[in-house]
Scaffold this motif. Structure first.
Motif, short mmCIF file in Angstrom:
data_model
loop_
_atom_site.label_atom_id
_atom_site.label_comp_id
_atom_site.label_asym_id
_atom_site.label_seq_id
_atom_site.Cartn_x
_atom_site.Cartn_y
_atom_site.Cartn_z
N GLU A 81 3.20 -13.96 -1.44
CA GLU A 81 2.47 -13.57 -0.22
C GLU A 81 2.74 -12.13 0.19
OE1 GLU A 81 5.29 -15.17 3.38
OE2 GLU A 81 4.07 -16.66 2.32
N LYS A 82 3.85 -11.52 -0.24
CA LYS A 82 4.17 -10.14 0.10
C LYS A 82 3.57 -9.13 -0.87
CE LYS A 82 8.47 -11.48 2.29
NZ LYS A 82 9.92 -11.46 2.23
N CYS A 83 2.99 -9.60 -1.95
CA CYS A 83 2.41 -8.70 -2.95
C CYS A 83 1.14 -8.08 -2.40
CB CYS A 83 2.10 -9.47 -4.24
SG CYS A 83 1.35 -8.44 -5.51
N PRO A 84 0.98 -6.74 -2.53
CA PRO A 84 -0.23 -6.08 -2.03
C PRO A 84 -1.44 -6.30 -2.94
CG PRO A 84 1.21 -4.47 -3.02
CD PRO A 84 1.96 -5.79 -3.02
N ARG A 85 -1.24 -6.90 -4.10
CA ARG A 85 -2.30 -7.22 -5.07
C ARG A 85 -3.09 -5.99 -5.53
NH1 ARG A 85 -1.09 -11.29 -2.24
NH2 ARG A 85 -0.96 -13.39 -3.00
N SER A 86 -2.41 -4.86 -5.63
CA SER A 86 -3.04 -3.63 -6.10
C SER A 86 -3.63 -3.80 -7.50
CB SER A 86 -2.03 -2.48 -6.12
OG SER A 86 -1.56 -2.22 -4.84
N CYS A 87 -3.00 -4.61 -8.31
CA CYS A 87 -3.46 -4.80 -9.69
C CYS A 87 -4.80 -5.51 -9.78
CB CYS A 87 -2.41 -5.56 -10.49
SG CYS A 87 -0.90 -4.62 -10.69
N ARG A 88 -5.23 -6.09 -8.70
CA ARG A 88 -6.55 -6.75 -8.68
C ARG A 88 -7.66 -5.80 -8.24
NH1 ARG A 88 -6.67 -11.80 -10.12
NH2 ARG A 88 -4.78 -13.03 -10.01
N GLU A 89 -7.29 -4.60 -7.81
CA GLU A 89 -8.27 -3.61 -7.37
C GLU A 89 -8.18 -2.41 -8.31
OE1 GLU A 89 -8.42 -2.88 -3.16
OE2 GLU A 89 -7.33 -4.75 -2.82
N LYS A 90 -9.14 -2.31 -9.22
CA LYS A 90 -9.01 -1.35 -10.32
C LYS A 90 -8.97 0.11 -9.89
CE LYS A 90 -13.57 -0.39 -12.21
NZ LYS A 90 -14.43 -0.53 -13.34
N ARG A 91 -9.40 0.44 -8.71
CA ARG A 91 -9.38 1.84 -8.27
C ARG A 91 -8.11 2.24 -7.53
NH1 ARG A 91 -13.91 3.97 -10.06
NH2 ARG A 91 -15.84 2.78 -9.99
#
Length: 121
Positions: A81-91
């Motif tokens: 839940e603390k992960c910003p999930r940047s890896c799911r947004e390619k830009r």
């Protein structure tokens, strides 16, 4: 005869080496797509901003693994839940200092920018 590192699929420009590719001012890094099953199959997206071309080239993370000098975390935090999930947004290409198995890909993005700056002052 040596196989070139990459050939543009649109204009057929040839980059003989990876260093030539990373130093080319006509190439713009504009994305990264993680492959959570096999990290080395993640993709970096570069746009060839040469007049008359503007093709997007996808290169596997595996082509650049040896450039990373740090450690690679073996923990995937994508479902934390603390992960910003940047890896799911390619830009989203900025560096992350999280302990996550995908963080080193962002470090490679920084390395690409640093190499380009060094090559062109």
């Amino acid at each position: 005869m040596r196989v070139p590192f990459k050939i543009c699929p649109c204009c057929q420009e040839i980059w003989q080496t990876r260093d030539d590719f990373l130093a080319d001012l006509h190439l713009q890094l504009n994305g990264y797509k993680a492959d959570f099953a096999k990290l080395e199959y993640g993709l970096f997206f570069f746009t060839h901003q040469k007049e008359g071309c503007h093709s997007t080239l996808a290169l596997e993370l595996a082509d650049f693994l040896d450039l990373h000098r740090g450690t690679v975390c073996d923990q995937n935090r994508d479902y934390d839940e603390k992960c910003p999930r940047s890896c799911r947004e390619k830009r989203k290409l900025e560096s992350r200092h999280d302990l996550c198995e995908c963080a080193f890909a962002r470090e490679l993005c920084d390395l690409f920018r640093q190499r380009r700056k060094r090559a062109h002052g």
